[in-house]
Design a protein around this motif. Structure first.
Motif, PDB file in Angstrom:
ATOM      1  N   GLN A 130       1.179  -1.021   0.070  1.00 29.04           N
ATOM      2  CA  GLN A 130      -0.153   0.381   0.332  1.00 29.04           C
ATOM      3  C   GLN A 130       1.354   1.148   0.146  1.00 29.04           C
ATOM      4  OE1 GLN A 130      -2.942  -1.467   3.577  1.00 29.04           O
ATOM      5  NE2 GLN A 130      -4.377  -0.231   1.709  1.00 29.04           N
ATOM      6  N   HIS A 131       1.715   1.229   0.751  1.00 29.86           N
ATOM      7  CA  HIS A 131       3.192   2.286   0.091  1.00 29.86           C
ATOM      8  C   HIS A 131       3.537   1.534  -1.445  1.00 29.86           C
ATOM      9  CE1 HIS A 131       3.197   2.663   5.285  1.00 29.86           C
ATOM     10  NE2 HIS A 131       2.129   3.611   4.380  1.00 29.86           N
ATOM     11  N   PRO A 132       4.017   2.978  -2.124  1.00 32.96           N
ATOM     12  CA  PRO A 132       4.389   2.718  -3.504  1.00 32.96           C
ATOM     13  C   PRO A 132       6.008   2.837  -2.800  1.00 32.96           C
ATOM     14  CG  PRO A 132       3.106   4.293  -3.336  1.00 32.96           C
ATOM     15  CD  PRO A 132       2.753   3.924  -1.657  1.00 32.96           C
ATOM     16  N   PRO A 133       6.739   1.456  -3.494  1.00 32.02           N
ATOM     17  CA  PRO A 133       7.694   1.837  -3.291  1.00 32.02           C
ATOM     18  C   PRO A 133       9.249   2.573  -3.763  1.00 32.02           C
ATOM     19  CG  PRO A 133       7.115  -0.866  -3.328  1.00 32.02           C
ATOM     20  CD  PRO A 133       6.152   0.289  -3.981  1.00 32.02           C
ATOM     21  N   HIS A 134       8.388   2.979  -4.635  1.00 32.68           N
ATOM     22  CA  HIS A 134       8.911   3.666  -5.928  1.00 32.68           C
ATOM     23  C   HIS A 134       9.271   4.877  -4.422  1.00 32.68           C
ATOM     24  CE1 HIS A 134       5.443   5.211  -7.565  1.00 32.68           C
ATOM     25  NE2 HIS A 134       5.362   6.488  -6.877  1.00 32.68           N
ATOM     26  N   VAL A 135       8.468   5.683  -4.917  1.00 31.44           N
ATOM     27  CA  VAL A 135       8.977   6.564  -3.108  1.00 31.44           C
ATOM     28  C   VAL A 135       9.558   6.841  -2.040  1.00 31.44           C
ATOM     29  CG1 VAL A 135       7.348   8.625  -1.227  1.00 31.44           C
ATOM     30  CG2 VAL A 135       6.401   6.937  -3.717  1.00 31.44           C
ATOM     31  N   LEU A 136      10.047   5.301  -2.104  1.00 28.05           N
ATOM     32  CA  LEU A 136      11.652   5.227  -1.268  1.00 28.05           C
ATOM     33  C   LEU A 136      12.923   5.757  -1.668  1.00 28.05           C
ATOM     34  CD1 LEU A 136      12.920   3.980   1.729  1.00 28.05           C
ATOM     35  CD2 LEU A 136      12.983   1.938   0.094  1.00 28.05           C
ATOM     36  N   LEU A 137      12.850   6.153  -3.293  1.00 30.20           N
ATOM     37  CA  LEU A 137      14.016   6.536  -3.325  1.00 30.20           C
ATOM     38  C   LEU A 137      14.152   8.071  -3.491  1.00 30.20           C
ATOM     39  CD1 LEU A 137      14.990   4.604  -7.069  1.00 30.20           C
ATOM     40  CD2 LEU A 137      15.492   4.210  -4.265  1.00 30.20           C
ATOM     41  N   GLN A 138      13.085   8.735  -3.370  1.00 28.17           N
ATOM     42  CA  GLN A 138      13.009  10.443  -3.280  1.00 28.17           C
ATOM     43  C   GLN A 138      12.717   9.942  -1.330  1.00 28.17           C
ATOM     44  OE1 GLN A 138       8.597  12.035  -5.427  1.00 28.17           O
ATOM     45  NE2 GLN A 138       8.942   9.700  -5.747  1.00 28.17           N
ATOM     46  N   LEU A 139      12.785   9.542  -0.490  1.00 30.62           N
ATOM     47  CA  LEU A 139      12.986  10.357   0.630  1.00 30.62           C
ATOM     48  C   LEU A 139      14.415   9.822   1.176  1.00 30.62           C
ATOM     49  CD1 LEU A 139       9.754   7.281   2.300  1.00 30.62           C
ATOM     50  CD2 LEU A 139      10.058  10.057   1.969  1.00 30.62           C
ATOM     51  N   LEU A 140      14.646   9.146   0.335  1.00 31.58           N
ATOM     52  CA  LEU A 140      16.829   8.979   0.100  1.00 31.58           C
ATOM     53  C   LEU A 140      17.344   9.931   0.345  1.00 31.58           C
ATOM     54  CD1 LEU A 140      16.902   5.027  -0.822  1.00 31.58           C
ATOM     55  CD2 LEU A 140      17.393   6.231   1.545  1.00 31.58           C
ATOM     56  N   HIS A 141      16.513  10.740  -1.427  1.00 29.79           N
ATOM     57  CA  HIS A 141      16.879  11.933  -1.754  1.00 29.79           C
ATOM     58  C   HIS A 141      16.979  12.851  -0.578  1.00 29.79           C
ATOM     59  CE1 HIS A 141      18.517  14.450  -4.685  1.00 29.79           C
ATOM     60  NE2 HIS A 141      17.222  15.022  -4.639  1.00 29.79           N
ATOM     61  N   ALA A 142      15.967  12.756  -0.451  1.00 27.35           N
ATOM     62  CA  ALA A 142      15.656  14.197   0.898  1.00 27.35           C
ATOM     63  C   ALA A 142      16.810  14.213   1.590  1.00 27.35           C
ATOM     64  CB  ALA A 142      14.722  14.164   0.996  1.00 27.35           C
ATOM     65  N   ILE A 143      16.562  12.391   2.507  1.00 25.66           N
ATOM     66  CA  ILE A 143      18.361  12.683   4.283  1.00 25.66           C
ATOM     67  C   ILE A 143      19.156  12.931   3.195  1.00 25.66           C
ATOM     68  CG2 ILE A 143      19.247  10.984   4.738  1.00 25.66           C
ATOM     69  CD1 ILE A 143      17.348  11.403   6.294  1.00 25.66           C
ATOM     70  N   GLN A 144      19.334  12.772   1.779  1.00 24.80           N
ATOM     71  CA  GLN A 144      21.486  13.010   1.633  1.00 24.80           C
ATOM     72  C   GLN A 144      20.829  14.283   1.687  1.00 24.80           C
ATOM     73  OE1 GLN A 144      21.021  10.408  -2.119  1.00 24.80           O
ATOM     74  NE2 GLN A 144      21.557   8.720  -0.568  1.00 24.80           N
ATOM     75  N   LYS A 145      19.897  15.647   0.748  1.00 24.77           N
ATOM     76  CA  LYS A 145      20.439  16.541   1.404  1.00 24.77           C
ATOM     77  C   LYS A 145      20.555  17.471   2.213  1.00 24.77           C
ATOM     78  CE  LYS A 145      17.747  18.815  -1.969  1.00 24.77           C
ATOM     79  NZ  LYS A 145      16.304  19.150  -2.900  1.00 24.77           N
ATOM     80  N   GLY A 146      19.684  16.254   3.530  1.00 23.71           N
ATOM     81  CA  GLY A 146      20.140  16.958   5.275  1.00 23.71           C
ATOM     82  C   GLY A 146      18.914  17.210   5.881  1.00 23.71           C
ATOM     83  N   ALA A 147      17.918  16.571   5.472  1.00 17.49           N
ATOM     84  CA  ALA A 147      16.887  16.350   6.387  1.00 17.49           C
ATOM     85  C   ALA A 147      17.215  15.368   7.444  1.00 17.49           C
ATOM     86  CB  ALA A 147      15.813  15.999   5.769  1.00 17.49           C
ATOM     87  N   ASP A 148      16.582  15.576   8.413  1.00 23.58           N
ATOM     88  CA  ASP A 148      16.753  14.748   9.465  1.00 23.58           C
ATOM     89  C   ASP A 148      15.516  13.608   9.199  1.00 23.58           C
ATOM     90  OD1 ASP A 148      18.933  15.748  11.242  1.00 23.58           O
ATOM     91  OD2 ASP A 148      17.316  17.026  11.317  1.00 23.58           O
ATOM     92  N   LEU A 149      14.465  13.973   8.733  1.00 26.59           N
ATOM     93  CA  LEU A 149      12.971  13.422   9.008  1.00 26.59           C
ATOM     94  C   LEU A 149      12.661  12.991   7.981  1.00 26.59           C
ATOM     95  CD1 LEU A 149      11.302  11.665  10.178  1.00 26.59           C
ATOM     96  CD2 LEU A 149      10.346  12.508  10.819  1.00 26.59           C
ATOM     97  N   VAL A 150      11.899  12.278   6.918  1.00 26.99           N
ATOM     98  CA  VAL A 150      11.048  12.801   5.771  1.00 26.99           C
ATOM     99  C   VAL A 150       9.984  11.912   5.935  1.00 26.99           C
ATOM    100  CG1 VAL A 150      11.479  12.459   3.033  1.00 26.99           C
ATOM    101  CG2 VAL A 150      13.658  12.937   4.674  1.00 26.99           C
ATOM    102  N   VAL A 151       9.208  12.132   5.759  1.00 25.39           N
ATOM    103  CA  VAL A 151       7.483  11.186   6.030  1.00 25.39           C
ATOM    104  C   VAL A 151       7.103  11.178   4.386  1.00 25.39           C
ATOM    105  CG1 VAL A 151       5.899  11.547   7.066  1.00 25.39           C
ATOM    106  CG2 VAL A 151       7.500  12.368   8.506  1.00 25.39           C
TER     107      VAL A 151
END
Length: 412
Positions: A130-151
């Motif tokens: 129910q959680h689309p796996p491909h969105v995970l790459l966008q979450l990781l990208h936001a972490i790599q840009k400096g976020a502490d938490l990505v929802v």
């Protein structure tokens, strides 16, 4: 470097639900740090587990090869989910499996998985697709840009739900609004506090005792962790294709229990207090002042004995609705102009107006109740009573509209 034994199950941690800087060394298990650990909590997901492991492995092998692990934490599913996952370990060397027989619960499963995880970044995703796996790459990208938490959020641009009923949408929004009232400094930081799809830097929750109730571990992460910068990525929540939904009435009760317990716990207010948006509030207040004049003028024309002489409550409802329309136009053009400029379509504007109207109608109900209570029991002057009622409703309207109608969240 030690090697993970093929088909071996992870030992289940015991004791407090607390994340260490690195997982404790275990004989036969590689404990060297990696970049990312993703926990997949499961219960009766035998029909989905093969597909999600295959999809996630393909995505992560392409983006961060050798720097990730997938940890299935299964609560001893009657359908043998843990056995199916265990059978995949030879094919997917980054996969690890834990079978819990003495504990139950999604939130504790996530944290137990994090306790054995080796990643500098920790995450969670449902095992039902129910959680689309491909969105995970966008979450990781936001972490790599400096976020502490990505929802991953259903309530930002690009987010939504595929085919929820009106009742389920109503309950979800109601739960969010209740959270904003009880825990504004926590739930006000994200647009989708009930999300079960997110990633977080390990050092933000190291040595913090987490104590979740029910299935919303994100509340604990925001409420007790050292979270500074938050990012959100929109996703569409999909209906499951295999298995049965686990959403029950008890989970909503657990959610309320969790909110109240966090609210009563000490120490979070200082960590999460943010600069109150004084400038925006002053603009909102000035717009509200114009609405006061509109409200008072219409109330006079409708209810005063020298004019139409209509009943007070009926007059107040009509006057309030006209003032709401006035206030929306000014707020959209001035108070929240920075947000409105990014959402210029008529569809988006109509959506904002409907949300604003519903929130202000709830405020109008509050306004009417306060007006009648003050007028009938405290101050027998309809105009002073109305001013008091307007002041109380204004506080409600500003806070809830700030967090919902114009989406003023801490999205980076």
């Amino acid at each position: 470097m030690s090697i993970i034994e093929p088909n071996s199950l992870l030992s289940v941690p015991t004791g407090q639900l607390q994340i260490s800087e690195l997982p404790p060394s275990t004989v036969g298990v590689d404990s060297s740090p990696i970049f990312f650990s993703l926990v997949i909590p499961t219960y009766n997901e035998a029909g989905n587990i093969k597909a999600i492991i295959r999809i996630l492995s393909t995505l992560l092998d392409e983006s961060i090869p050798g720097e990730y692990e997938l940890i299935v934490v299964d609560d001893d599913s009657p359908d043998g989910t843990w056995e199916v996952a265990q059978s995949l370990m030879l094919e997917y060397p980054q996969l690890r499996v834990m079978r819990r027989q003495d504990e139950r619960g999604l939130s504790s499963a996530v944290i137990r998985g994090w306790q054995v995880a080796r990643g500098d970044v920790l995450g969670v995703i449902d095992g039902d697709l129910q959680h689309p796996p491909h969105v995970l790459l966008q979450l990781l990208h936001a972490i790599q840009k400096g976020a502490d938490l990505v929802v991953a959020s259903r309530h930002v641009e690009g987010g939504g739900v595929s085919s929820w009923s009106f009742i389920r949408r109503f309950l979800s929004r109601g739960a969010q609004l209740l959270g904003l009232i009880i825990l504004p400094n926590i739930l006000g930081r994200v647009s989708d506090p009930m999300s079960g799809y997110f990633i977080v830097r390990r050092n933000c929750i190291v040595n913090v005792t987490l104590n979740p109730v029910g299935y919303k571990v994100l509340l604990e992460v925001i409420g007790r962790g050292q979270i500074k910068q938050i990012a959100e990525v929109g996703y569409v929540f999909c209906e499951r294709k295999e298995g049965e939904s686990k959403v029950t009435g008890k989970q909503y009760l657990d959610y309320i229990h969790h909110l109240l317990r966090l609210r009563l716990s000490t120490g979070y207010i200082g960590r999460f207090s943010q600069n109150f948006p004084i400038g925006r509030f002053m603009r909102f207040g000035l717009v509200g002042l114009s609405g006061v004049f509109v409200d008072m003028a219409v109330l006079y024309l409708l209810s005063d004995p020298t004019t139409l002489g209509l009943p007070l409550t009926r007059s107040k409802i009509l006057a309030g609705e006209i003032a709401i329309f006035n206030n929306f136009l000014w707020n959209d053009a001035w108070t929240f102009a920075d947000v409105a400029m990014q959402q210029r379509s008529w569809r988006q504007r109509l959506k904002r107006f409907l949300k604003f109207n519903l929130i202000c109608l709830a405020g109008l109900v509050l306004n009417v109740l306060v007006l009648n209570l003050v007028f009938n029991f405290i101050i027998h002057n309809r105009y002073i009573a109305n001013l008091i009622a307007i002041a109380i409703a204004t506080i409600w309207n500003f806070w809830v509209n700030l967090k919902l109608s114009w989406r003023v969240t801490q999205v980076k």
